[in-house]
Design a protein around this motif. Structure first.
Motif, PDB file in Angstrom:
ATOM      1  N   ASP A 119     -39.736  28.308   6.931  1.00  0.00           N
ATOM      2  CA  ASP A 119     -40.102  29.538   7.642  1.00  0.00           C
ATOM      3  C   ASP A 119     -40.800  30.542   6.734  1.00  0.00           C
ATOM      4  O   ASP A 119     -41.717  31.237   7.156  1.00  0.00           O
ATOM      5  CB  ASP A 119     -38.854  30.204   8.245  1.00  0.00           C
ATOM      6  CG  ASP A 119     -38.248  29.398   9.383  1.00  0.00           C
ATOM      7  OD1 ASP A 119     -38.947  28.525   9.932  1.00  0.00           O
ATOM      8  OD2 ASP A 119     -37.070  29.637   9.709  1.00  0.00           O
ATOM      9  N   VAL A 120     -40.353  30.625   5.480  1.00  0.00           N
ATOM     10  CA  VAL A 120     -40.825  31.651   4.556  1.00  0.00           C
ATOM     11  C   VAL A 120     -42.123  31.256   3.852  1.00  0.00           C
ATOM     12  O   VAL A 120     -42.988  32.099   3.626  1.00  0.00           O
ATOM     13  CB  VAL A 120     -39.723  31.953   3.505  1.00  0.00           C
ATOM     14  CG1 VAL A 120     -40.235  32.836   2.403  1.00  0.00           C
ATOM     15  CG2 VAL A 120     -38.513  32.580   4.176  1.00  0.00           C
ATOM     16  N   LEU A 121     -42.267  29.981   3.542  1.00  0.00           N
ATOM     17  CA  LEU A 121     -43.386  29.533   2.704  1.00  0.00           C
ATOM     18  C   LEU A 121     -44.555  29.006   3.519  1.00  0.00           C
ATOM     19  O   LEU A 121     -44.375  28.522   4.636  1.00  0.00           O
ATOM     20  CB  LEU A 121     -42.912  28.419   1.761  1.00  0.00           C
ATOM     21  CG  LEU A 121     -41.775  28.767   0.815  1.00  0.00           C
ATOM     22  CD1 LEU A 121     -41.358  27.535   0.025  1.00  0.00           C
ATOM     23  CD2 LEU A 121     -42.159  29.895  -0.121  1.00  0.00           C
ATOM     24  N   LYS A 122     -45.719  29.096   2.925  1.00  0.00           N
ATOM     25  CA  LYS A 122     -46.900  28.453   3.494  1.00  0.00           C
ATOM     26  C   LYS A 122     -46.750  26.951   3.276  1.00  0.00           C
ATOM     27  O   LYS A 122     -45.973  26.509   2.428  1.00  0.00           O
ATOM     28  CB  LYS A 122     -48.165  28.954   2.798  1.00  0.00           C
ATOM     29  CG  LYS A 122     -48.434  30.425   3.021  1.00  0.00           C
ATOM     30  CD  LYS A 122     -49.646  30.875   2.247  1.00  0.00           C
ATOM     31  CE  LYS A 122     -49.865  32.371   2.419  1.00  0.00           C
ATOM     32  NZ  LYS A 122     -50.935  32.859   1.551  1.00  0.00           N
ATOM     33  N   GLU A 123     -47.510  26.162   4.025  1.00  0.00           N
ATOM     34  CA  GLU A 123     -47.360  24.705   3.959  1.00  0.00           C
ATOM     35  C   GLU A 123     -47.576  24.153   2.550  1.00  0.00           C
ATOM     36  O   GLU A 123     -46.803  23.327   2.075  1.00  0.00           O
ATOM     37  CB  GLU A 123     -48.321  24.020   4.935  1.00  0.00           C
ATOM     38  CG  GLU A 123     -48.123  22.517   4.975  1.00  0.00           C
ATOM     39  CD  GLU A 123     -48.972  21.822   6.018  1.00  0.00           C
ATOM     40  OE1 GLU A 123     -48.935  20.594   6.047  1.00  0.00           O
ATOM     41  OE2 GLU A 123     -49.670  22.510   6.786  1.00  0.00           O
ATOM     42  N   LYS A 124     -48.608  24.629   1.861  1.00  0.00           N
ATOM     43  CA  LYS A 124     -48.878  24.134   0.508  1.00  0.00           C
ATOM     44  C   LYS A 124     -47.748  24.515  -0.452  1.00  0.00           C
ATOM     45  O   LYS A 124     -47.383  23.742  -1.332  1.00  0.00           O
ATOM     46  CB  LYS A 124     -50.215  24.660  -0.016  1.00  0.00           C
ATOM     47  CG  LYS A 124     -51.413  23.966   0.578  1.00  0.00           C
ATOM     48  CD  LYS A 124     -52.684  24.425  -0.094  1.00  0.00           C
ATOM     49  CE  LYS A 124     -53.876  23.624   0.412  1.00  0.00           C
ATOM     50  NZ  LYS A 124     -55.107  23.977  -0.316  1.00  0.00           N
ATOM     51  N   GLU A 125     -47.184  25.700  -0.283  1.00  0.00           N
ATOM     52  CA  GLU A 125     -46.074  26.122  -1.133  1.00  0.00           C
ATOM     53  C   GLU A 125     -44.845  25.261  -0.864  1.00  0.00           C
ATOM     54  O   GLU A 125     -44.179  24.801  -1.793  1.00  0.00           O
ATOM     55  CB  GLU A 125     -45.736  27.589  -0.870  1.00  0.00           C
ATOM     56  CG  GLU A 125     -46.802  28.568  -1.297  1.00  0.00           C
ATOM     57  CD  GLU A 125     -46.559  29.982  -0.796  1.00  0.00           C
ATOM     58  OE1 GLU A 125     -47.080  30.913  -1.439  1.00  0.00           O
ATOM     59  OE2 GLU A 125     -45.865  30.168   0.232  1.00  0.00           O
ATOM     60  N   PHE A 126     -44.573  25.024   0.413  1.00  0.00           N
ATOM     61  CA  PHE A 126     -43.414  24.221   0.794  1.00  0.00           C
ATOM     62  C   PHE A 126     -43.550  22.798   0.255  1.00  0.00           C
ATOM     63  O   PHE A 126     -42.604  22.258  -0.318  1.00  0.00           O
ATOM     64  CB  PHE A 126     -43.262  24.211   2.316  1.00  0.00           C
ATOM     65  CG  PHE A 126     -42.085  23.422   2.787  1.00  0.00           C
ATOM     66  CD1 PHE A 126     -40.798  23.941   2.672  1.00  0.00           C
ATOM     67  CD2 PHE A 126     -42.237  22.163   3.324  1.00  0.00           C
ATOM     68  CE1 PHE A 126     -39.695  23.222   3.089  1.00  0.00           C
ATOM     69  CE2 PHE A 126     -41.145  21.431   3.749  1.00  0.00           C
ATOM     70  CZ  PHE A 126     -39.872  21.961   3.635  1.00  0.00           C
ATOM     71  N   ASN A 127     -44.721  22.207   0.414  1.00  0.00           N
ATOM     72  CA  ASN A 127     -44.934  20.841  -0.085  1.00  0.00           C
ATOM     73  C   ASN A 127     -44.799  20.785  -1.600  1.00  0.00           C
ATOM     74  O   ASN A 127     -44.247  19.823  -2.143  1.00  0.00           O
ATOM     75  CB  ASN A 127     -46.297  20.307   0.354  1.00  0.00           C
ATOM     76  CG  ASN A 127     -46.332  19.998   1.830  1.00  0.00           C
ATOM     77  OD1 ASN A 127     -45.309  19.769   2.449  1.00  0.00           O
ATOM     78  ND2 ASN A 127     -47.512  20.010   2.403  1.00  0.00           N
ATOM     79  N   LEU A 128     -45.269  21.803  -2.286  1.00  0.00           N
ATOM     80  CA  LEU A 128     -45.153  21.861  -3.738  1.00  0.00           C
ATOM     81  C   LEU A 128     -43.679  21.898  -4.157  1.00  0.00           C
ATOM     82  O   LEU A 128     -43.267  21.197  -5.083  1.00  0.00           O
ATOM     83  CB  LEU A 128     -45.899  23.085  -4.284  1.00  0.00           C
ATOM     84  CG  LEU A 128     -45.850  23.318  -5.786  1.00  0.00           C
ATOM     85  CD1 LEU A 128     -46.418  22.124  -6.544  1.00  0.00           C
ATOM     86  CD2 LEU A 128     -46.620  24.587  -6.141  1.00  0.00           C
ATOM     87  N   ILE A 129     -42.885  22.700  -3.468  1.00  0.00           N
ATOM     88  CA  ILE A 129     -41.447  22.768  -3.746  1.00  0.00           C
ATOM     89  C   ILE A 129     -40.818  21.397  -3.517  1.00  0.00           C
ATOM     90  O   ILE A 129     -40.005  20.927  -4.318  1.00  0.00           O
ATOM     91  CB  ILE A 129     -40.760  23.839  -2.869  1.00  0.00           C
ATOM     92  CG1 ILE A 129     -41.261  25.247  -3.206  1.00  0.00           C
ATOM     93  CG2 ILE A 129     -39.242  23.756  -2.970  1.00  0.00           C
ATOM     94  CD1 ILE A 129     -40.826  25.779  -4.545  1.00  0.00           C
TER      95      ILE A 129
END
Length: 173
Positions: A119-129
């Motif tokens: 919910d909080v992160l953009k898709e690229k940020e979430f995938n990176l995590i």
């Protein structure tokens, strides 16, 4: 995880040699599973879609270019497989949750955290995590998969961590 090893396995699979498929599966399943789980919010459904992902991967093995990231291709297949599932079920939004067995509180906590991160992160940020923390890839390996500079990935990672920390502090208040 080494993308070079995955590429070697891919070449073997293309030649009909499936000797190392179990090893390949064990190396890649964690990141693929959590990518699916972040969309479905259901362990049971995610396990089913994980299997569907690998079936689709094997059925399209000859279409995969060996110069591309094998893990990136699997993540893409898992995402498309999950979205196709929801389209077939005519669920316009991913609001419907399936129960996670209450016996496994740790898994429930991880699911809630993944959901909050999504919910909080953009898709690229979430995938990176996912790549770095769940799949335990180095930033160099992620750079090879995403074809992005390491500096960009580090900046995005730090931004994502700050967003998560801010959100967790906000939740505590």
């Amino acid at each position: 995880m080494n993308e070079d090893i995955l590429s070697i396995y891919l070449k073997e699979f293309k030649n009909g040699n499936m000797t190392h498929f179990h090893t390949f599966y064990e190396l890649t399943k964690k990141g693929v599973f959590y990518n699916i789980l972040s969309l479905t919010k259901s362990y049971e459904l995610s396990e089913d879609l994980l299997q569907d992902t690998y079936v689709k991967f094997l059925s399209s093995i000859n279409e995969i270019k060996t110069s591309k990231s094998v893990l990136g291709y699997l993540i893409m297949i898992s995402k498309n497989t999950t979205l196709d599932y929801f389209k077939k079920k005519k669920e316009e939004q991913f609001e419907e949750y399936e129960e996670v067995e209450s016996k496994d509180t740790y898994s429930l906590d991880k699911l809630i955290l993944l959901e909050k991160m999504r919910d909080v992160l953009k898709e690229k940020e979430f995938n990176l995590i996912l790549y770095h923390l769940i799949d335990e890839l180095t930033f160099e390996e992620i750079s090879l998969i995403t074809k992005e500079p390491i500096g960009t990935l580090l900046f995005r990672y730090n931004t994502a961590i700050k967003k998560i920390r801010r959100e967790l502090k906000y939740e505590e208040i």
